[in-house]
Write a protein that holds these residues in place. Sequence first.
Motif, PDB file in Angstrom:
ATOM      1  N   PHE A  99      65.936  37.614  54.365  1.00  0.00           N
ATOM      2  CA  PHE A  99      64.696  37.564  55.153  1.00  0.00           C
ATOM      3  C   PHE A  99      64.408  35.751  55.249  1.00  0.00           C
ATOM      4  O   PHE A  99      64.097  35.052  55.833  1.00  0.00           O
ATOM      5  CB  PHE A  99      63.746  38.184  54.238  1.00  0.00           C
ATOM      6  N   GLN A 100      64.524  35.077  53.515  1.00  0.00           N
ATOM      7  CA  GLN A 100      64.759  33.748  53.682  1.00  0.00           C
ATOM      8  C   GLN A 100      65.793  33.181  54.171  1.00  0.00           C
ATOM      9  O   GLN A 100      66.419  32.098  53.801  1.00  0.00           O
ATOM     10  CB  GLN A 100      64.771  33.640  51.919  1.00  0.00           C
ATOM     11  N   GLY A 101      67.011  33.818  54.590  1.00  0.00           N
ATOM     12  CA  GLY A 101      68.090  32.820  55.820  1.00  0.00           C
ATOM     13  C   GLY A 101      69.427  32.767  54.806  1.00  0.00           C
ATOM     14  O   GLY A 101      69.707  33.867  54.231  1.00  0.00           O
ATOM     15  N   ARG A 102      70.524  31.794  54.720  1.00  0.00           N
ATOM     16  CA  ARG A 102      71.759  31.636  53.776  1.00  0.00           C
ATOM     17  C   ARG A 102      70.767  31.442  52.437  1.00  0.00           C
ATOM     18  O   ARG A 102      70.197  30.990  52.022  1.00  0.00           O
ATOM     19  CB  ARG A 102      72.379  31.015  54.539  1.00  0.00           C
ATOM     20  N   ARG A 103      71.523  31.839  50.907  1.00  0.00           N
ATOM     21  CA  ARG A 103      70.886  31.461  50.336  1.00  0.00           C
ATOM     22  C   ARG A 103      72.315  31.867  49.401  1.00  0.00           C
ATOM     23  O   ARG A 103      73.238  32.651  49.241  1.00  0.00           O
ATOM     24  CB  ARG A 103      69.925  32.607  49.833  1.00  0.00           C
ATOM     25  N   ILE A 104      72.336  30.528  48.425  1.00  0.00           N
ATOM     26  CA  ILE A 104      73.663  30.883  47.822  1.00  0.00           C
ATOM     27  C   ILE A 104      73.971  31.315  46.320  1.00  0.00           C
ATOM     28  O   ILE A 104      72.281  30.508  45.683  1.00  0.00           O
ATOM     29  CB  ILE A 104      74.476  29.604  47.521  1.00  0.00           C
ATOM     30  N   ASP A 105      74.387  32.289  45.526  1.00  0.00           N
ATOM     31  CA  ASP A 105      73.688  32.791  44.166  1.00  0.00           C
ATOM     32  C   ASP A 105      75.283  32.246  43.788  1.00  0.00           C
ATOM     33  O   ASP A 105      76.413  32.392  44.176  1.00  0.00           O
ATOM     34  CB  ASP A 105      73.588  33.789  44.237  1.00  0.00           C
ATOM     35  N   HIS A 106      75.338  31.770  42.608  1.00  0.00           N
ATOM     36  CA  HIS A 106      76.389  31.775  41.093  1.00  0.00           C
ATOM     37  C   HIS A 106      76.162  32.375  40.239  1.00  0.00           C
ATOM     38  O   HIS A 106      75.377  32.832  39.485  1.00  0.00           O
ATOM     39  CB  HIS A 106      76.035  29.790  40.894  1.00  0.00           C
ATOM     40  N   PRO A 107      77.003  33.670  40.172  1.00  0.00           N
ATOM     41  CA  PRO A 107      76.929  34.458  39.573  1.00  0.00           C
ATOM     42  C   PRO A 107      77.802  34.488  37.808  1.00  0.00           C
ATOM     43  O   PRO A 107      78.428  33.348  37.891  1.00  0.00           O
ATOM     44  CB  PRO A 107      78.179  36.154  39.931  1.00  0.00           C
ATOM     45  N   PRO A 108      77.156  35.434  36.761  1.00  0.00           N
ATOM     46  CA  PRO A 108      77.970  34.688  35.287  1.00  0.00           C
ATOM     47  C   PRO A 108      79.609  34.381  35.548  1.00  0.00           C
ATOM     48  O   PRO A 108      80.235  35.954  36.324  1.00  0.00           O
ATOM     49  CB  PRO A 108      77.302  35.885  34.719  1.00  0.00           C
ATOM     50  N   TYR A 109      80.336  34.538  35.028  1.00  0.00           N
ATOM     51  CA  TYR A 109      81.865  34.168  34.760  1.00  0.00           C
ATOM     52  C   TYR A 109      81.813  35.105  34.904  1.00  0.00           C
ATOM     53  O   TYR A 109      81.908  36.328  33.562  1.00  0.00           O
ATOM     54  CB  TYR A 109      81.769  32.791  34.304  1.00  0.00           C
ATOM     55  N   GLY A 110      82.624  36.253  35.310  1.00  0.00           N
ATOM     56  CA  GLY A 110      83.982  37.176  35.385  1.00  0.00           C
ATOM     57  C   GLY A 110      82.908  38.228  36.170  1.00  0.00           C
ATOM     58  O   GLY A 110      83.049  39.364  36.005  1.00  0.00           O
ATOM     59  N   GLU A 111      81.868  38.321  36.620  1.00  0.00           N
ATOM     60  CA  GLU A 111      81.200  38.916  38.007  1.00  0.00           C
ATOM     61  C   GLU A 111      81.235  38.660  39.324  1.00  0.00           C
ATOM     62  O   GLU A 111      82.024  37.537  39.720  1.00  0.00           O
ATOM     63  CB  GLU A 111      79.482  38.867  37.273  1.00  0.00           C
ATOM     64  N   SER A 112      81.098  39.878  40.296  1.00  0.00           N
ATOM     65  CA  SER A 112      82.038  39.446  41.644  1.00  0.00           C
ATOM     66  C   SER A 112      80.232  39.848  42.501  1.00  0.00           C
ATOM     67  O   SER A 112      79.645  40.111  41.860  1.00  0.00           O
ATOM     68  CB  SER A 112      82.389  41.028  42.451  1.00  0.00           C
ATOM     69  N   CYS A 113      80.486  39.778  43.898  1.00  0.00           N
ATOM     70  CA  CYS A 113      79.392  39.466  44.067  1.00  0.00           C
ATOM     71  C   CYS A 113      78.747  41.334  44.156  1.00  0.00           C
ATOM     72  O   CYS A 113      79.941  42.387  44.923  1.00  0.00           O
ATOM     73  CB  CYS A 113      79.888  39.294  45.937  1.00  0.00           C
ATOM     74  N   ALA A 114      77.517  41.408  44.812  1.00  0.00           N
ATOM     75  CA  ALA A 114      77.284  42.372  45.032  1.00  0.00           C
ATOM     76  C   ALA A 114      76.696  42.450  46.289  1.00  0.00           C
ATOM     77  O   ALA A 114      76.848  41.787  47.289  1.00  0.00           O
ATOM     78  CB  ALA A 114      75.563  42.811  44.628  1.00  0.00           C
ATOM     79  N   LEU A 115      77.125  43.867  46.932  1.00  0.00           N
ATOM     80  CA  LEU A 115      76.270  43.986  48.762  1.00  0.00           C
ATOM     81  C   LEU A 115      75.243  43.607  48.831  1.00  0.00           C
ATOM     82  O   LEU A 115      75.241  42.785  49.938  1.00  0.00           O
ATOM     83  CB  LEU A 115      77.276  45.277  48.834  1.00  0.00           C
ATOM     84  N   VAL A 116      74.335  44.207  48.508  1.00  0.00           N
ATOM     85  CA  VAL A 116      73.128  43.628  48.494  1.00  0.00           C
ATOM     86  C   VAL A 116      72.159  43.401  47.014  1.00  0.00           C
ATOM     87  O   VAL A 116      73.099  43.758  46.320  1.00  0.00           O
ATOM     88  CB  VAL A 116      72.657  44.835  49.770  1.00  0.00           C
ATOM     89  N   LYS A 117      71.231  42.157  47.327  1.00  0.00           N
ATOM     90  CA  LYS A 117      71.420  41.569  46.310  1.00  0.00           C
ATOM     91  C   LYS A 117      69.401  41.562  46.692  1.00  0.00           C
ATOM     92  O   LYS A 117      69.431  41.377  47.403  1.00  0.00           O
ATOM     93  CB  LYS A 117      71.647  40.481  45.423  1.00  0.00           C
ATOM     94  N   PHE A 118      69.046  41.582  45.551  1.00  0.00           N
ATOM     95  CA  PHE A 118      67.315  41.378  45.771  1.00  0.00           C
ATOM     96  C   PHE A 118      67.177  39.906  44.961  1.00  0.00           C
ATOM     97  O   PHE A 118      67.611  39.599  43.780  1.00  0.00           O
ATOM     98  CB  PHE A 118      66.474  42.128  45.132  1.00  0.00           C
ATOM     99  N   LEU A 119      66.931  38.818  45.803  1.00  0.00           N
ATOM    100  CA  LEU A 119      66.982  37.316  45.678  1.00  0.00           C
ATOM    101  C   LEU A 119      65.471  37.040  45.775  1.00  0.00           C
ATOM    102  O   LEU A 119      64.737  37.522  46.094  1.00  0.00           O
ATOM    103  CB  LEU A 119      67.956  35.932  46.131  1.00  0.00           C
ATOM    104  N   PRO A 120      64.887  35.925  44.321  1.00  0.00           N
ATOM    105  CA  PRO A 120      63.780  35.748  44.463  1.00  0.00           C
ATOM    106  C   PRO A 120      63.533  35.013  45.191  1.00  0.00           C
ATOM    107  O   PRO A 120      63.872  34.343  45.726  1.00  0.00           O
ATOM    108  CB  PRO A 120      63.565  35.274  42.778  1.00  0.00           C
ATOM    109  N   ILE A 121      61.873  35.024  45.816  1.00  0.00           N
ATOM    110  CA  ILE A 121      61.693  33.412  46.984  1.00  0.00           C
ATOM    111  C   ILE A 121      61.543  32.002  45.895  1.00  0.00           C
ATOM    112  O   ILE A 121      61.978  31.617  45.082  1.00  0.00           O
ATOM    113  CB  ILE A 121      60.252  34.054  47.204  1.00  0.00           C
ATOM    114  N   ASP A 122      62.113  31.779  47.014  1.00  0.00           N
ATOM    115  CA  ASP A 122      62.883  30.318  46.525  1.00  0.00           C
ATOM    116  C   ASP A 122      61.285  29.270  47.582  1.00  0.00           C
ATOM    117  O   ASP A 122      60.837  29.030  48.503  1.00  0.00           O
ATOM    118  CB  ASP A 122      64.186  29.702  48.409  1.00  0.00           C
ATOM    119  N   TRP A 123      60.730  29.352  46.584  1.00  0.00           N
ATOM    120  CA  TRP A 123      59.591  28.734  46.438  1.00  0.00           C
ATOM    121  C   TRP A 123      59.050  26.796  47.161  1.00  0.00           C
ATOM    122  O   TRP A 123      58.341  26.808  47.894  1.00  0.00           O
ATOM    123  CB  TRP A 123      57.604  28.520  45.741  1.00  0.00           C
ATOM    124  N   GLU A 124      60.179  26.097  46.780  1.00  0.00           N
ATOM    125  CA  GLU A 124      60.018  25.263  46.979  1.00  0.00           C
ATOM    126  C   GLU A 124      60.402  24.527  48.600  1.00  0.00           C
ATOM    127  O   GLU A 124      60.763  23.852  49.259  1.00  0.00           O
ATOM    128  CB  GLU A 124      61.084  24.246  46.298  1.00  0.00           C
TER     129      GLU A 124
END
Length: 109
Positions: free
Chosen positions: A67-92
């Motif tokens: 819903f917010q377009g393309r968003r980049i997330d940097h997970p902690p080292y050693g983790e993989s990407c989730a298929l579906v993720k809930f990302l907080p609203i980017d207010w800026e």
Amino acid sequence: MVRRVLLAPFKAARWMLVRPRLVLAAGVVGGVMYIGTPHLGWDYRCNHPTRGGQPCTSVSYCAYYGFQGRRIDHPPYGESCALVKFLPIDWERLSADTRELVSELMRKL
């Protein structure tokens, strides 16, 4: 006075039962503001080269679309990407887009 205090929870329960759409809308808005909006995982970059169909177990970034377009997330080292993720609203970003829209409308006037 005591009677009013004792009846307050019952009045609140009655109010919520009479107005279910308003309670549902408030719950959805509260959930979006607290949890975020759903995004679908699309792209990622592995921290290490993979060979012969080995899965990527550690990523440097995950790109999600939602819903917010393309968003980049940097997970902690050693983790993989989730298929579906809930990302907080980017207010800026939302406020910058709103300022740009308002300034464009003001220029047209």
